[in-house]
Write an enzyme that holds these catalytic residues in place. Structure first.
Site, PDB file in Angstrom:
ATOM      1  N   LEU A   1      75.269  81.563  29.254  1.00 29.89           N
ATOM      2  CA  LEU A   1      75.487  81.264  27.827  1.00 29.89           C
ATOM      3  C   LEU A   1      74.938  82.337  26.891  1.00 29.89           C
ATOM      4  CD1 LEU A   1      74.815  77.501  28.184  1.00 29.89           C
ATOM      5  CD2 LEU A   1      76.862  78.425  27.072  1.00 29.89           C
TER       6      LEU A   1
ATOM      7  N   LYS B   1      60.453  77.869  22.237  1.00 26.97           N
ATOM      8  CA  LYS B   1      60.804  76.555  21.667  1.00 26.97           C
ATOM      9  C   LYS B   1      60.499  76.545  20.167  1.00 26.97           C
ATOM     10  CE  LYS B   1      62.308  74.666  25.419  1.00 26.97           C
ATOM     11  NZ  LYS B   1      63.764  74.579  25.611  1.00 26.97           N
TER      12      LYS B   1
ATOM     13  N   TYR C   1      57.041  80.961  26.859  1.00 26.91           N
ATOM     14  CA  TYR C   1      57.969  79.821  26.964  1.00 26.91           C
ATOM     15  C   TYR C   1      57.841  78.934  25.729  1.00 26.91           C
ATOM     16  CZ  TYR C   1      59.494  75.107  28.013  1.00 26.91           C
ATOM     17  OH  TYR C   1      60.069  73.866  27.910  1.00 26.91           O
TER      18      TYR C   1
ATOM     19  N   SER D   1      60.118  70.767  22.993  1.00 34.68           N
ATOM     20  CA  SER D   1      59.036  70.347  23.891  1.00 34.68           C
ATOM     21  C   SER D   1      57.791  70.015  23.086  1.00 34.68           C
ATOM     22  CB  SER D   1      58.729  71.508  24.842  1.00 34.68           C
ATOM     23  OG  SER D   1      57.500  71.300  25.500  1.00 34.68           O
TER      24      SER D   1
HETATM   25  P1  NAD Z   1      66.217  72.988  34.489  1.00 31.11           P
HETATM   26  O1  NAD Z   1      65.770  74.393  34.740  1.00 31.11           O
HETATM   27  O2  NAD Z   1      66.243  72.047  35.631  1.00 31.11           O
HETATM   28  O3  NAD Z   1      67.674  73.003  33.812  1.00 31.11           O
HETATM   29  C1  NAD Z   1      68.085  74.026  32.945  1.00 31.11           C
HETATM   30  C2  NAD Z   1      69.446  74.509  33.418  1.00 31.11           C
HETATM   31  O4  NAD Z   1      69.885  75.572  32.555  1.00 31.11           O
HETATM   32  C3  NAD Z   1      69.447  75.068  34.842  1.00 31.11           C
HETATM   33  O5  NAD Z   1      70.416  74.375  35.601  1.00 31.11           O
HETATM   34  C4  NAD Z   1      69.805  76.548  34.682  1.00 31.11           C
HETATM   35  O6  NAD Z   1      70.617  77.002  35.752  1.00 31.11           O
HETATM   36  C5  NAD Z   1      70.549  76.539  33.342  1.00 31.11           C
HETATM   37  N1  NAD Z   1      70.471  77.808  32.596  1.00 31.11           N
HETATM   38  C6  NAD Z   1      69.374  78.536  32.274  1.00 31.11           C
HETATM   39  N2  NAD Z   1      69.711  79.614  31.555  1.00 31.11           N
HETATM   40  C7  NAD Z   1      71.069  79.553  31.387  1.00 31.11           C
HETATM   41  C8  NAD Z   1      72.018  80.383  30.734  1.00 31.11           C
HETATM   42  N3  NAD Z   1      71.656  81.513  30.091  1.00 31.11           N
HETATM   43  N4  NAD Z   1      73.334  80.040  30.766  1.00 31.11           N
HETATM   44  C9  NAD Z   1      73.728  78.910  31.407  1.00 31.11           C
HETATM   45  N5  NAD Z   1      72.871  78.091  32.057  1.00 31.11           N
HETATM   46  C10 NAD Z   1      71.558  78.417  32.045  1.00 31.11           C
HETATM   47  O7  NAD Z   1      65.308  72.403  33.300  1.00 31.11           O
HETATM   48  P2  NAD Z   1      65.119  70.897  32.818  1.00 31.11           P
HETATM   49  O8  NAD Z   1      63.822  70.413  33.331  1.00 31.11           O
HETATM   50  O9  NAD Z   1      66.349  70.104  33.068  1.00 31.11           O
HETATM   51  O10 NAD Z   1      64.919  71.146  31.264  1.00 31.11           O
HETATM   52  C11 NAD Z   1      66.005  71.193  30.376  1.00 31.11           C
HETATM   53  C12 NAD Z   1      65.526  71.675  29.025  1.00 31.11           C
HETATM   54  O11 NAD Z   1      64.461  70.839  28.570  1.00 31.11           O
HETATM   55  C13 NAD Z   1      64.974  73.092  29.024  1.00 31.11           C
HETATM   56  O12 NAD Z   1      65.341  73.733  27.816  1.00 31.11           O
HETATM   57  C14 NAD Z   1      63.475  72.883  29.061  1.00 31.11           C
HETATM   58  O13 NAD Z   1      62.764  73.960  28.491  1.00 31.11           O
HETATM   59  C15 NAD Z   1      63.323  71.624  28.243  1.00 31.11           C
HETATM   60  N6  NAD Z   1      62.109  70.867  28.570  1.00 31.11           N
HETATM   61  C16 NAD Z   1      61.883  70.479  29.862  1.00 31.11           C
HETATM   62  C17 NAD Z   1      60.712  69.805  30.180  1.00 31.11           C
HETATM   63  C18 NAD Z   1      60.424  69.395  31.607  1.00 31.11           C
HETATM   64  O14 NAD Z   1      59.289  69.050  31.903  1.00 31.11           O
HETATM   65  N7  NAD Z   1      61.386  69.382  32.505  1.00 31.11           N
HETATM   66  C19 NAD Z   1      59.775  69.504  29.177  1.00 31.11           C
HETATM   67  C20 NAD Z   1      60.047  69.890  27.856  1.00 31.11           C
HETATM   68  C21 NAD Z   1      61.229  70.579  27.568  1.00 31.11           C
HETATM   69  C1  UD1 Z   2      53.248  71.897  31.621  1.00 32.63           C
HETATM   70  C2  UD1 Z   2      53.370  73.136  30.751  1.00 32.63           C
HETATM   71  C3  UD1 Z   2      54.004  72.755  29.416  1.00 32.63           C
HETATM   72  C4  UD1 Z   2      55.330  72.018  29.623  1.00 32.63           C
HETATM   73  C5  UD1 Z   2      55.054  70.773  30.477  1.00 32.63           C
HETATM   74  C6  UD1 Z   2      56.272  69.914  30.729  1.00 32.63           C
HETATM   75  C7  UD1 Z   2      51.462  74.550  31.461  1.00 32.63           C
HETATM   76  C8  UD1 Z   2      50.149  75.135  31.057  1.00 32.63           C
HETATM   77  N1  UD1 Z   2      52.053  73.733  30.563  1.00 32.63           N
HETATM   78  O1  UD1 Z   2      52.351  71.077  30.983  1.00 32.63           O
HETATM   79  O2  UD1 Z   2      54.224  73.910  28.624  1.00 32.63           O
HETATM   80  O3  UD1 Z   2      55.884  71.648  28.380  1.00 32.63           O
HETATM   81  O4  UD1 Z   2      54.511  71.227  31.738  1.00 32.63           O
HETATM   82  O5  UD1 Z   2      57.064  70.431  31.724  1.00 32.63           O
HETATM   83  O6  UD1 Z   2      51.989  74.826  32.535  1.00 32.63           O
HETATM   84  N2  UD1 Z   2      48.071  69.239  37.591  1.00 32.63           N
HETATM   85  C9  UD1 Z   2      47.249  69.226  38.694  1.00 32.63           C
HETATM   86  N3  UD1 Z   2      47.711  69.782  39.851  1.00 32.63           N
HETATM   87  C10 UD1 Z   2      48.944  70.359  39.957  1.00 32.63           C
HETATM   88  C11 UD1 Z   2      49.784  70.369  38.800  1.00 32.63           C
HETATM   89  C12 UD1 Z   2      49.316  69.810  37.630  1.00 32.63           C
HETATM   90  O7  UD1 Z   2      46.127  68.714  38.644  1.00 32.63           O
HETATM   91  O8  UD1 Z   2      49.288  70.875  41.022  1.00 32.63           O
HETATM   92  C13 UD1 Z   2      47.595  68.603  36.349  1.00 32.63           C
HETATM   93  C14 UD1 Z   2      47.532  69.560  35.178  1.00 32.63           C
HETATM   94  O9  UD1 Z   2      46.298  70.194  35.101  1.00 32.63           O
HETATM   95  C15 UD1 Z   2      47.787  68.604  34.008  1.00 32.63           C
HETATM   96  C16 UD1 Z   2      48.684  67.503  34.597  1.00 32.63           C
HETATM   97  O10 UD1 Z   2      48.514  67.591  36.005  1.00 32.63           O
HETATM   98  O11 UD1 Z   2      46.583  68.035  33.629  1.00 32.63           O
HETATM   99  C17 UD1 Z   2      50.143  67.677  34.251  1.00 32.63           C
HETATM  100  O12 UD1 Z   2      50.527  69.007  34.584  1.00 32.63           O
HETATM  101  P1  UD1 Z   2      52.027  69.533  34.399  1.00 32.63           P
HETATM  102  O13 UD1 Z   2      52.947  68.637  35.139  1.00 32.63           O
HETATM  103  O14 UD1 Z   2      52.034  70.973  34.761  1.00 32.63           O
HETATM  104  O15 UD1 Z   2      52.332  69.321  32.845  1.00 32.63           O
HETATM  105  P2  UD1 Z   2      51.583  69.870  31.545  1.00 32.63           P
HETATM  106  O16 UD1 Z   2      50.217  70.329  31.844  1.00 32.63           O
HETATM  107  O17 UD1 Z   2      51.693  68.819  30.500  1.00 32.63           O
END
Ligand code: NAD
Ligand code: UD1
Length: 340
Positions: free
Chosen positions: A59, A153, A149, A124
């Site tokens: 994209l 956002k 990252y 996020s």
């Molecule tokens: P994900 O990586 O599983 O899914 C993202 C998808 O986007 C992937 O399938 C990847 O192949 C595709 N992609 C990346 N760059 C692309 C590009 N340039 N063109 C087309 N496709 C592309 O991630 P997710 O966990 O499903 O997260 C989705 C969104 O939510 C992301 O923007 C992520 O930053 C945001 N988000 C996720 C979390 C989380 O914990 N999973 C938390 C907060 C925000």
């Molecule tokens: C992480 C990201 C954050 C993102 C969020 C959701 C970092 C510093 N932050 O945050 O930017 O938006 O994921 O995807 O990476 N933990 C353990 N052992 C592990 C993994 C995690 O103890 O192996 C603990 C961490 O210290 C934390 C909690 O579990 O306290 C959750 O961790 P994680 O799932 O990585 O999420 P976030 O810390 O919220």
């Protein structure tokens, strides 16, 4: 509505595609498969009983993105596509800024050209940065991040706040997710991270299935009830319904852009998650307490009031539901989706 779901082959996207189809909408996935596998599509089609078009393009390519909008008339876009690994973003900031910003820019450019006026964007909780008071409220300003990252956002939100008022009719919902975990209750759709998982849930799940030896708990000396960090874990199925609610709300939104927290409002500790997962598995899981992880905040949880009042959406699933569903997915798909 016919909805373009960018990043629809990843973790959150497929759950949202199923929620859209169940509500009578159409979904078209656009995903370059840089962090996902094409085989998710077979699962989605067999669960929904519908054909789901998918385009594998990057994209950030404006011409290819525009071509997709030229070929199909969309009513809305849900923009999930992006890179999301915090550690990797520190090592490859240029790739993160390019991918996460350029993909949004080419989508918004194509939306303007083809008169698509509804956008739901994946933001996020990371945009609250280290200084916002708890619980995090959408009113908080200024947004900031602690890694590239997170900054992508913050910057994407700013781009959309600046651009939306200049495009007649455009409405944008910025959805600030807390910690999405769990999977579809069928066990067919779930989180399939590449390499060693950074996040807590996929790591515990891989310990449970024997792919990793033990969980390392990053610090038990925080100023929290049991010494481990508190996070607002939200079931990915609730999160998917939050997208549906936001999409259907856009028309009645008064301002062009509005942010919504998608969380439960509850802080749950690392030990509590581990216990809930052990309950789902039916046995104790090995762990060790390790030093704190750099950059971790002691607590992060949402004030979810705005989403409840304005979107009519509220998370309903418990941490036990999240762990039971995550475990079903991991048990039935120990190595994730089939290749291809
Ligand atoms: P994900 O990586 O599983 O899914 C993202 C998808 O986007 C992937 O399938 C990847 O192949 C595709 N992609 C990346 N760059 C692309 C590009 N340039 N063109 C087309 N496709 C592309 O991630 P997710 O966990 O499903 O997260 C989705 C969104 O939510 C992301 O923007 C992520 O930053 C945001 N988000 C996720 C979390 C989380 O914990 N999973 C938390 C907060 C925000
Ligand atoms: C992480 C990201 C954050 C993102 C969020 C959701 C970092 C510093 N932050 O945050 O930017 O938006 O994921 O995807 O990476 N933990 C353990 N052992 C592990 C993994 C995690 O103890 O192996 C603990 C961490 O210290 C934390 C909690 O579990 O306290 C959750 O961790 P994680 O799932 O990585 O999420 P976030 O810390 O919220």
């Amino acid at each position: 509505m016919r909805v373009l779901v960018s990043g629809g082959a990843g973790y959150i996207g497929p759950h949202t595609v199923l929620a859209l189809l169940a509500a009578g909408h159409e979904a078209v996935i656009v995903d370059d498969l840089s962090n996902s596998k094409a085989s998710v599509l077979n699962r989605l089609e067999s669960l929904s009983g519908q054909h789901i078009p998918m385009h594998s393009i990057d994209l950030t390519d404006r011409d290819k993105t525009d071509q997709i909008f030229a070929e199909t008339a969309f009513d809305a876009v849900i923009h999930f596509a992006g890179f999301k690994a915090v550690g990797e973003s520190v090592e490859k900031p240029l790739e993160y800024y390019e991918n996460n910003l350029d993909s949004t820019l080419s989508i918004v450019r194509a939306m303007r050209r083809h008169d698509v006026t509804k956008l739901v964007f994946s933001s996020s909780a990371t945009v609250y940065g280290p200084r916002a008071p708890l619980p995090y409220s959408e009113e908080w300003w200024p947004l900031e991040a602690t890694n590239p990252y997170g900054w992508t956002k913050v910057m994407n939100e700013q781009v959309l706040r600046d651009v939306a008022p200049t495009i007649p009719g455009l409405k944008v919902a910025l959805l600030r997710y807390f910690n999405p975990i769990g999977s579809h209750p069928s066990g067919q759709i779930g989180e399939d991270p590449n390499g060693i998982p950074n996040n807590l849930l996929p790591f515990i799940a891989q310990v449970a299935v024997g792919r990793r030896e033990k969980l390392m708990i990053f610090g038990d000396d925080y100023d929290t009830p049991d010494g481990t960090c508190l996070r607002d874990y939200i079931h990915v199925e609730d999160l998917a319904l939050g997208h549906l609610a936001a999409l259907e709300h856009l028309d009645s939104m008064k301002e062009p852009v509005r942010a919504f927290n998608l969380g439960t409002g509850q802080g749950v500790s690392v030990f509590e998650v581990l216990r809930a997962f052990e309950k789902a598995v039916g046995r104790a899981l090995p762990y060790e307490v390790a030093p704190r992880r750099a950059g971790d905040l002691a607590e992060s949880y949402a004030d979810p009031t705005r989403a409840e009042q304005e979107l009519g959406w509220k998370a309903t699933k418990s941490i036990d539901d999240m762990c039971a569903d995550a475990w079903r997915w991991q048990r039935e798909n120990p190595m994730g989706y089939p290749a291809g």
